[in-house]
Write a protein that holds these residues in place. Structure first.
Motif, PDB file in Angstrom:
ATOM      1  N   THR A 116       0.914  -1.058   0.020  1.00 33.03           N
ATOM      2  CA  THR A 116      -0.085   0.011  -0.047  1.00 33.03           C
ATOM      3  C   THR A 116       0.942   1.052   0.184  1.00 33.03           C
ATOM      4  O   THR A 116       0.545   2.249  -0.563  1.00 33.03           O
ATOM      5  N   ILE A 117       1.811   1.353   0.926  1.00 34.22           N
ATOM      6  CA  ILE A 117       2.852   2.303   0.699  1.00 34.22           C
ATOM      7  C   ILE A 117       3.467   2.866  -0.732  1.00 34.22           C
ATOM      8  O   ILE A 117       3.502   4.132  -1.043  1.00 34.22           O
ATOM      9  N   ASP A 118       3.663   1.841  -1.351  1.00 36.53           N
ATOM     10  CA  ASP A 118       4.115   1.833  -2.969  1.00 36.53           C
ATOM     11  C   ASP A 118       3.072   2.478  -3.700  1.00 36.53           C
ATOM     12  O   ASP A 118       3.334   3.092  -4.673  1.00 36.53           O
ATOM     13  N   ARG A 119       1.757   2.572  -3.298  1.00 39.35           N
ATOM     14  CA  ARG A 119       0.734   3.366  -4.026  1.00 39.35           C
ATOM     15  C   ARG A 119       0.389   4.609  -3.528  1.00 39.35           C
ATOM     16  O   ARG A 119      -0.519   5.223  -4.165  1.00 39.35           O
ATOM     17  N   ILE A 120       0.923   5.067  -2.289  1.00 33.78           N
ATOM     18  CA  ILE A 120       0.386   6.402  -1.865  1.00 33.78           C
ATOM     19  C   ILE A 120       1.251   7.528  -2.702  1.00 33.78           C
ATOM     20  O   ILE A 120       2.554   7.330  -2.897  1.00 33.78           O
ATOM     21  N   PRO A 121       0.588   8.607  -2.939  1.00 32.90           N
ATOM     22  CA  PRO A 121       1.188   9.537  -3.885  1.00 32.90           C
ATOM     23  C   PRO A 121       2.194  10.311  -3.008  1.00 32.90           C
ATOM     24  O   PRO A 121       1.895  10.532  -1.820  1.00 32.90           O
ATOM     25  N   THR A 175     -11.191   2.148  -0.430  1.00 31.52           N
ATOM     26  CA  THR A 175     -10.984   1.835   0.925  1.00 31.52           C
ATOM     27  C   THR A 175     -10.056   2.929   1.453  1.00 31.52           C
ATOM     28  O   THR A 175      -9.481   3.639   0.453  1.00 31.52           O
ATOM     29  N   GLY A 176      -9.739   3.008   2.740  1.00 35.13           N
ATOM     30  CA  GLY A 176      -9.072   4.201   3.179  1.00 35.13           C
ATOM     31  C   GLY A 176      -9.402   4.351   4.541  1.00 35.13           C
ATOM     32  O   GLY A 176     -10.122   3.767   5.144  1.00 35.13           O
ATOM     33  N   MET A 177      -8.651   5.444   5.254  1.00 35.16           N
ATOM     34  CA  MET A 177      -8.840   5.784   6.274  1.00 35.16           C
ATOM     35  C   MET A 177      -8.979   7.171   6.481  1.00 35.16           C
ATOM     36  O   MET A 177      -7.999   8.189   5.817  1.00 35.16           O
ATOM     37  N   ASP A 188      -5.342  18.141  13.549  1.00 41.83           N
ATOM     38  CA  ASP A 188      -4.776  17.387  12.466  1.00 41.83           C
ATOM     39  C   ASP A 188      -5.626  16.539  11.936  1.00 41.83           C
ATOM     40  O   ASP A 188      -6.365  15.570  12.669  1.00 41.83           O
ATOM     41  N   ILE A 189      -6.113  16.845  10.553  1.00 46.15           N
ATOM     42  CA  ILE A 189      -6.997  15.903   9.920  1.00 46.15           C
ATOM     43  C   ILE A 189      -6.132  15.151   8.446  1.00 46.15           C
ATOM     44  O   ILE A 189      -5.658  15.970   7.976  1.00 46.15           O
ATOM     45  N   SER A 190      -6.414  14.103   8.537  1.00 46.57           N
ATOM     46  CA  SER A 190      -5.626  13.419   7.590  1.00 46.57           C
ATOM     47  C   SER A 190      -6.621  12.309   6.740  1.00 46.57           C
ATOM     48  O   SER A 190      -7.489  11.643   7.488  1.00 46.57           O
ATOM     49  N   LEU A 191      -6.408  12.040   5.551  1.00 44.39           N
ATOM     50  CA  LEU A 191      -7.113  11.344   4.748  1.00 44.39           C
ATOM     51  C   LEU A 191      -6.179  10.480   3.589  1.00 44.39           C
ATOM     52  O   LEU A 191      -5.317  11.025   2.958  1.00 44.39           O
ATOM     53  N   MET A 192      -6.320   9.162   3.701  1.00 45.32           N
ATOM     54  CA  MET A 192      -5.631   8.256   2.797  1.00 45.32           C
ATOM     55  C   MET A 192      -6.652   7.391   2.064  1.00 45.32           C
ATOM     56  O   MET A 192      -7.076   6.537   2.965  1.00 45.32           O
ATOM     57  N   ALA A 193      -6.677   7.362   0.806  1.00 47.42           N
ATOM     58  CA  ALA A 193      -7.752   6.360   0.265  1.00 47.42           C
ATOM     59  C   ALA A 193      -7.317   5.980  -1.139  1.00 47.42           C
ATOM     60  O   ALA A 193      -6.427   6.634  -1.534  1.00 47.42           O
ATOM     61  N   GLU A 194      -7.593   4.803  -1.460  1.00 45.88           N
ATOM     62  CA  GLU A 194      -7.477   4.249  -2.580  1.00 45.88           C
ATOM     63  C   GLU A 194      -8.802   3.619  -3.485  1.00 45.88           C
ATOM     64  O   GLU A 194      -9.436   3.031  -2.697  1.00 45.88           O
ATOM     65  N   TYR A 195      -8.991   3.719  -4.751  1.00 45.31           N
ATOM     66  CA  TYR A 195      -9.989   3.408  -5.366  1.00 45.31           C
ATOM     67  C   TYR A 195      -9.306   2.616  -6.625  1.00 45.31           C
ATOM     68  O   TYR A 195      -8.689   3.078  -7.581  1.00 45.31           O
ATOM     69  N   GLU A 196      -9.989   1.073  -6.603  1.00 47.74           N
ATOM     70  CA  GLU A 196      -9.521   0.300  -7.510  1.00 47.74           C
ATOM     71  C   GLU A 196     -10.478   0.486  -8.917  1.00 47.74           C
ATOM     72  O   GLU A 196     -11.518   0.367  -9.007  1.00 47.74           O
ATOM     73  N   LEU A 197      -9.563   0.764 -10.143  1.00 51.09           N
ATOM     74  CA  LEU A 197     -10.097   0.917 -11.311  1.00 51.09           C
ATOM     75  C   LEU A 197     -10.464  -0.241 -12.098  1.00 51.09           C
ATOM     76  O   LEU A 197     -11.489  -0.543 -12.750  1.00 51.09           O
ATOM     77  N   GLN A 198      -9.446  -1.261 -11.989  1.00 48.03           N
ATOM     78  CA  GLN A 198      -9.597  -2.448 -12.760  1.00 48.03           C
ATOM     79  C   GLN A 198      -8.602  -3.453 -11.871  1.00 48.03           C
ATOM     80  O   GLN A 198      -7.329  -3.040 -11.717  1.00 48.03           O
ATOM     81  N   THR A 199      -9.077  -4.748 -11.470  1.00 50.47           N
ATOM     82  CA  THR A 199      -8.414  -5.586 -10.756  1.00 50.47           C
ATOM     83  C   THR A 199      -8.742  -6.897 -11.352  1.00 50.47           C
ATOM     84  O   THR A 199      -9.684  -7.422 -11.393  1.00 50.47           O
ATOM     85  N   ASN A 200      -7.584  -7.761 -11.741  1.00 50.77           N
ATOM     86  CA  ASN A 200      -7.780  -9.108 -11.884  1.00 50.77           C
ATOM     87  C   ASN A 200      -6.263  -9.779 -11.931  1.00 50.77           C
ATOM     88  O   ASN A 200      -5.451  -8.940 -11.307  1.00 50.77           O
ATOM     89  N   SER A 201      -6.433 -10.870 -12.145  1.00 49.80           N
ATOM     90  CA  SER A 201      -5.023 -11.751 -11.893  1.00 49.80           C
ATOM     91  C   SER A 201      -3.623 -11.197 -12.330  1.00 49.80           C
ATOM     92  O   SER A 201      -2.556 -11.590 -11.810  1.00 49.80           O
ATOM     93  N   SER A 202      -3.829 -10.357 -13.536  1.00 49.06           N
ATOM     94  CA  SER A 202      -2.758 -10.060 -14.184  1.00 49.06           C
ATOM     95  C   SER A 202      -2.738  -8.488 -14.432  1.00 49.06           C
ATOM     96  O   SER A 202      -1.659  -7.951 -14.897  1.00 49.06           O
ATOM     97  N   TYR A 203      -3.556  -7.864 -14.128  1.00 48.36           N
ATOM     98  CA  TYR A 203      -3.450  -6.304 -14.212  1.00 48.36           C
ATOM     99  C   TYR A 203      -4.358  -5.612 -13.271  1.00 48.36           C
ATOM    100  O   TYR A 203      -5.251  -6.083 -12.800  1.00 48.36           O
ATOM    101  N   LYS A 222      -5.263  -1.440 -11.881  1.00 53.16           N
ATOM    102  CA  LYS A 222      -5.306   0.097 -12.040  1.00 53.16           C
ATOM    103  C   LYS A 222      -5.831   0.575 -10.815  1.00 53.16           C
ATOM    104  O   LYS A 222      -6.948  -0.053 -10.316  1.00 53.16           O
ATOM    105  N   SER A 223      -5.275   1.755 -10.317  1.00 55.44           N
ATOM    106  CA  SER A 223      -5.921   2.048  -9.090  1.00 55.44           C
ATOM    107  C   SER A 223      -5.487   3.643  -9.033  1.00 55.44           C
ATOM    108  O   SER A 223      -4.455   4.183  -9.422  1.00 55.44           O
ATOM    109  N   LEU A 224      -6.441   4.550  -8.352  1.00 56.93           N
ATOM    110  CA  LEU A 224      -6.143   5.931  -7.911  1.00 56.93           C
ATOM    111  C   LEU A 224      -5.949   6.018  -6.223  1.00 56.93           C
ATOM    112  O   LEU A 224      -6.895   5.383  -5.586  1.00 56.93           O
ATOM    113  N   SER A 225      -5.075   6.781  -5.950  1.00 53.95           N
ATOM    114  CA  SER A 225      -4.874   7.074  -4.479  1.00 53.95           C
ATOM    115  C   SER A 225      -4.924   8.507  -4.270  1.00 53.95           C
ATOM    116  O   SER A 225      -4.388   9.415  -5.270  1.00 53.95           O
ATOM    117  N   PHE A 226      -5.371   8.811  -3.037  1.00 54.50           N
ATOM    118  CA  PHE A 226      -5.550  10.243  -2.486  1.00 54.50           C
ATOM    119  C   PHE A 226      -4.994  10.302  -1.333  1.00 54.50           C
ATOM    120  O   PHE A 226      -5.022   9.565  -0.281  1.00 54.50           O
TER     121      PHE A 226
END
Length: 772
Positions: A130-135, A603-605, A635-650, A652-656
């Motif tokens: 998940t850290i690898d996908r944080i902007p 998903t996110g917090m 202190d207000i913090s938001l971390m979220a991820e939205y999966e655009l496409q998910t399968n066994s080989s591909y 795509k996701s957006l993170s905020f």
């Protein structure tokens, strides 16, 4: 006391009899052989379960005969083991990477079943994927920056890796790499951390209810484990970003027996700068560079013995060279770490697991400036050095399924050279403060009782430390207690108390000029810091999809230190650093709230922290309490991820990522006075000496200026494709500070006016990772 011992030791053993057998073993990745930390082993029939420890080991008492045991770990497919236990059995559980759709997958944090007595606001297991996908800025993934999205954790200046936990200072955070403390965790003056994500397997973060096996800091523990090396086949990772390149390679030495890992990261910052200066034949050459190296090897001697050897080295260097009017100048400013550890895992019996370690950790900072001409020669040198050599042992004893006893100890020898200053010239060579080298010794013992009675969990223990320095010794008893209970309908209640002792101090200059932080030891005059913290929290699970929680805390700190106003690290006087510090106390209190969504495409917090942090010194501010520099009310913090496409080989996701915080407190000088020049520097051929040589500033009221609120929004896009041959290609695009908020990075005073400087506008970046 006798009754307490009976409850903690004797009562848990009543459920253990001859009709049960002991199932022990290790949980590991089926593809690489990596041991998995915090994996869950669960026996559905009895409702009993356990988790694997820091070395992937587990021990579970089960009835004799045929049994079914479930093995789970976040990001891996669940496995059901069919066993016929007729005697104590040692097994290896191999889990296959891949999402189990029936499991609850927590983004950014592992299920805290390994510490059921702690809330999700006190303990977090960090998900490295998940850290690898944080902007992030300039495509550099950073474990330490990801922590700053957690409630109760506040960053220092914008986009820096330093963090403060529940009102403490950044030196009150214990950061371990394979069990070895790392004393400097920053590259490029704090913009990036020294930890290369490609070499990290897992990380655990404690900020409340810290178990007795950890000691030496007041506020938090970040326990990082390096990857062990692929036991099954050769594999590697190559990553490139606008700021650096990374290469990691791991392979078996002997399949399923021994393996190794090497990982290297090097910055690109200096290369284009030096190239352009060469092309234009510039009279000046300047730049900045850093590197990291991680190496690890492990050997499974047999099923009961395993050896590990880990090494880390990292260094930063800023340099400047020039030739002008017959005068040659050379300047460099560099710092770095070197660590190494040899560990031996030993399984004495199905109930007794042990780990023995010997390690060293070194940190060195130095600055050197030379000036030469046909007639004159001047050299200025200053440094700070720390050596830590330690040996420790840790035991885990499993007399019954619902009871674990941990105990161990450590002996450390530390050497400090905190403020060495040398000035050379044609006719002089003077060295200052070399006689103030400090040596100290630290002996520690600890024990923990980890007990589970149905829905009630408790971890109680203590730590005994004896610190020797300057003919003095400081003996501290540090009790720890954490308890959690499930109340039904998804509710749980947790409470914790901890008393901590810190024998090292980090001195930080109060101004905003040259970085002047240095580690010093407690001495006969400066006592160790001590602190205690109470925490009380409640959480609620909503249909395994949402989770919410709140926790309040109060922390008291004694013997905290700071420089006297106007003092700096560069001190040419024949005074020990002890003569330039003040000793006082601190307090911090507040509450933390979070709401988390764990299932679905989004998903996110979201978290909010309300906090106060203050300091008090008899010699400062008329003995009144004043705000700590990182006293941020909201202190207000938001971390979220939205999966655009998910399968066994591909995938795509957006993170905020979004954060909004009250501003830091700064000390803006009320008056300035001439400084004391080091001998020989009055005749220096330099035309413009740094301000900290010629000016001393005073602050009648510390932290008398609050910066404006800090906020920014970051967005990231990740595309991960896995080929049929197993090769993985990942592209990550991110935009830091989307709406171009110019947050002040530092302030200075000129013409009796306070002015600000902003460093980070909107910054797009891209990075690429290739795995095979």
């Amino acid at each position: 006391m006798n009754k307490l011992l009976y409850l903690l030791i004797v009562f848990p053993l009543l459920g253990y009899g001859q009709s049960t057998k002991r199932l022990t073993g290790y949980v590991q990745d089926a593809q690489t052989g990596e041991r998995l930390i915090g994996a869950t082993l669960f026996h559905p029939e009895s409702g009993k379960g356990t988790t694997s420890n820091a070395y992937g080991f587990f021990s579970l008492s089960l009835p004799r005969g045929k049994q079914l045991v479930e093995a789970r770990f976040v990001g891996y497919q669940r496995t059901t083991l069919e066993l016929n236990l007729q005697q104590d059995t040692l097994i290896v559980v191999r889990l296959t990477p891949g999402l189990d759709l029936e499991e609850v997958t927590v983004k950014g944090r592992h299920n805290t079943s390994s510490h059921p007595e702690l809330s999700n606001l006190s303990f977090n297991r960090i998900n490295m994927e998940t850290i690898d996908r944080i902007p992030v800025i300039l495509g550099e993934r950073d474990l330490l920056k990801s922590l700053q999205y957690l409630p109760g954790v506040k960053g220092g200046r914008e986009n820096t890796t330093t963090y403060n936990v529940r009102g403490g200072s950044d030196d009150q955070n214990l950061i371990l790499l394979d069990g070895v403390p790392v004393y400097n965790v920053s590259h490029v003056f704090g913009f990036f951390s020294t930890f290369n994500n490609d070499a990290i397997k897992s990380a655990s973060f404690y900020k409340g209810g810290i178990p007795a096996r950890f000691g030496g800091r007041l506020s938090s523990v970040l326990d990082i484990s390096m990857k062990e090396g692929n036991m099954r086949k050769a594999s590697g990772t190559f990553s490139i970003s606008p700021i650096s390149g990374r290469f990691t390679y791991e392979a078996p030495i002997k399949r399923d027996t021994a393996s190794y890992l090497i990982s290297f990261r090097r910055s690109f910052i200096d290369l284009p700068m030096v190239l352009m200066q060469k092309i234009y034949d510039s009279a000046q050459t300047y730049g900045f560079k850093f590197y990291d190296f991680n190496g690890k090897t492990n050997w499974m001697v047999n099923e009961k013995n395993r050896l590990y050897l880990s090494i880390y080295a990292g260094r930063d260097k800023q340099f400047h060279r020039s030739e002008y009017a017959g005068v040659s100048t050379r300047n460099h400013y560099q710092w770095g770490n070197l660590t190494g550890v040899l560990r031996w895992n030993k399984l004495f019996s199905p109930k007794l697991f042990a780990n023995f370690s010997a390690y060293f950790s070194q940190y060195q900072y130095e600055q050197e400036a030379k000036s030469n001409s046909d007639e004159t020669f001047t050299e200025f040198y200053t440094s700070s050095k720390l050596w830590d050599h330690s040996a420790k042992f840790d035991f885990e004893y499993y007399p019954a399924t619902n009871y674990t006893l941990r105990f161990g100890g450590k002996y450390s020898h530390l050497v400090f050279k905190p403020n060495i200053l040398q000035v050379k010239g044609n006719e002089y060579n003077q060295k200052f403060n070399d006689q103030y080298t400090n040596q100290s010794d630290l002996a520690e013992l600890y024990f923990e009782n980890d007990v589970q009675w149905g829905d009630f969990n408790i971890n109680g223990g203590g730590r005994l430390s004896n610190y020797f320095a300057d003919g003095e010794y400081y003996l501290h008893i540090q009790p720890r207690l954490a308890a959690g209970v499930k109340l039904g309908q998804g509710y749980s209640l947790t409470a914790s108390y901890m008393l901590m002792t810190q024998h090292l101090h980090l001195l930080t200059n109060s101004s905003l000029g040259l970085p002047t932080d240095l580690w010093v030891a407690s001495t006969g005059k400066v006592k160790p810091e001590t602190g205690y913290q109470f925490a009380l929290g409640m959480e609620k699970d909503f249909n395994q999809t949402y989770r919410a929680g709140v926790e309040a805390y109060y922390k008291q700190m004694d013997h905290v230190i700071r420089f006297e106003e106007g003092e700096t690290f560069v001190n040419a006087n024949e005074n020990n650093w002890e003569e330039s510090v003040l000793v006082g106390q601190g307090r911090a209190y507040g509450s933390e709230l979070f709401v988390e969504k764990r299932k679905g495409r989004l998903t996110g917090m979201l978290s909010y922290t309300l906090a106060w942090s203050e300091r008090q010194f008899d010699e400062v501010n008329n003995r009144n309490w004043f705000p700590f520099k990182y006293d941020r009310r909201h202190d207000i913090s938001l971390m979220a991820e939205y999966e655009l496409q998910t399968n066994s080989s591909y995938k795509k996701s957006l993170s905020f990522g979004f954060t909004l915080q009250s501003g830091n407190h700064l000390s803006v000088s009320d008056a300035e006075m001439p400084g004391i020049m080091p001998p020989g520097m009055q005749e220096s051929v330099w035309s413009d000496l740094p301000e900290w040589f010629s000016t001393r500033k005073t602050f009648y009221e510390p932290n008398n200026f609050r910066m404006p609120s800090f906020h920014h929004l970051d967005i990231g896009y990740s595309s991960k494709r896995k080929r049929s041959n197993g090769k993985i290609y990942t592209w990550t695009f991110s935009i830091y500070n989307v709406y171009n908020r110019m947050n002040p990075w530092y302030y200075y005073k000129k013409d009796n006016e306070v002015r600000s400087v902003s460093v980070f506008p909107i910054i797009p970046s891209v990075s690429f990772t290739y795995k095979w």
